[in-house]
Scaffold this motif. Structure first.
Motif, PDB file in Angstrom:
ATOM      1  N   CYS A   3      40.941  68.585  46.529  1.00  0.00           N
ATOM      2  CA  CYS A   3      40.733  70.021  46.387  1.00  0.00           C
ATOM      3  C   CYS A   3      41.723  70.680  47.418  1.00  0.00           C
ATOM      4  O   CYS A   3      42.355  69.802  48.282  1.00  0.00           O
ATOM      5  N   LYS A  10      48.346  68.282  42.897  1.00  0.00           N
ATOM      6  CA  LYS A  10      47.313  68.100  41.646  1.00  0.00           C
ATOM      7  C   LYS A  10      47.940  67.247  40.513  1.00  0.00           C
ATOM      8  O   LYS A  10      47.070  66.482  39.850  1.00  0.00           O
ATOM      9  N   CYS A  13      47.331  63.581  40.806  1.00  0.00           N
ATOM     10  CA  CYS A  13      45.824  63.123  40.816  1.00  0.00           C
ATOM     11  C   CYS A  13      45.029  62.849  39.544  1.00  0.00           C
ATOM     12  O   CYS A  13      45.496  63.345  38.557  1.00  0.00           O
ATOM     13  N   SER A  16      40.463  66.341  40.190  1.00  0.00           N
ATOM     14  CA  SER A  16      40.384  67.411  41.366  1.00  0.00           C
ATOM     15  C   SER A  16      39.057  68.192  41.203  1.00  0.00           C
ATOM     16  O   SER A  16      38.353  68.064  40.378  1.00  0.00           O
TER      17      SER A  16
END
Length: 108
Positions: A3, A10, A13, A16
């Protein structure tokens, strides 16, 4: 899982989240034996880990605003306002969340 991160982070990843849905995401988006590398906030990660049975790797980042809230601040306020509930954000340190009556994200 992350976050409050840049678009570049992001993009790397799998998932999120926000402080409001981190526990739900950790429970539902990963298999029970998955290891979750949680960035960028170690305190939100530690709070989330305390609520679910998953293995976490904690990134050493944190929110400096939430980290400034100390257990002694809670003690003083409880003394000044004994009838008040203590509500804290899950990005506070574990020492602070342990003293709270409720741990709530901004939406809570």
């Amino acid at each position: 899982m992350l976050c409050h991160s840049s678009a570049d982070v992001k993009a790397e990843c799998d998932v999120s989240c926000t402080s409001a849905n981190a526990v739900d995401i950790a429970e539902r988006a990963f298999a029970p034996d998955d290891e979750i590398i949680f960035v960028p906030d170690q305190y939100l990660a530690k709070y989330t880990a305390s609520q679910v049975e998953r293995k976490f790797v904690f990134w050493k980042g944190y929110c400096p605003t939430h980290a400034r809230i100390l257990p002694e601040h809670i003690a003083v306020q409880r003394q000044l306002h004994p009838q008040a509930e203590v509500l804290v954000h899950p990005e506070c340190t574990p020492a602070v969340t342990a003293l709270a009556d409720k741990v709530l994200s901004t939406g809570g």
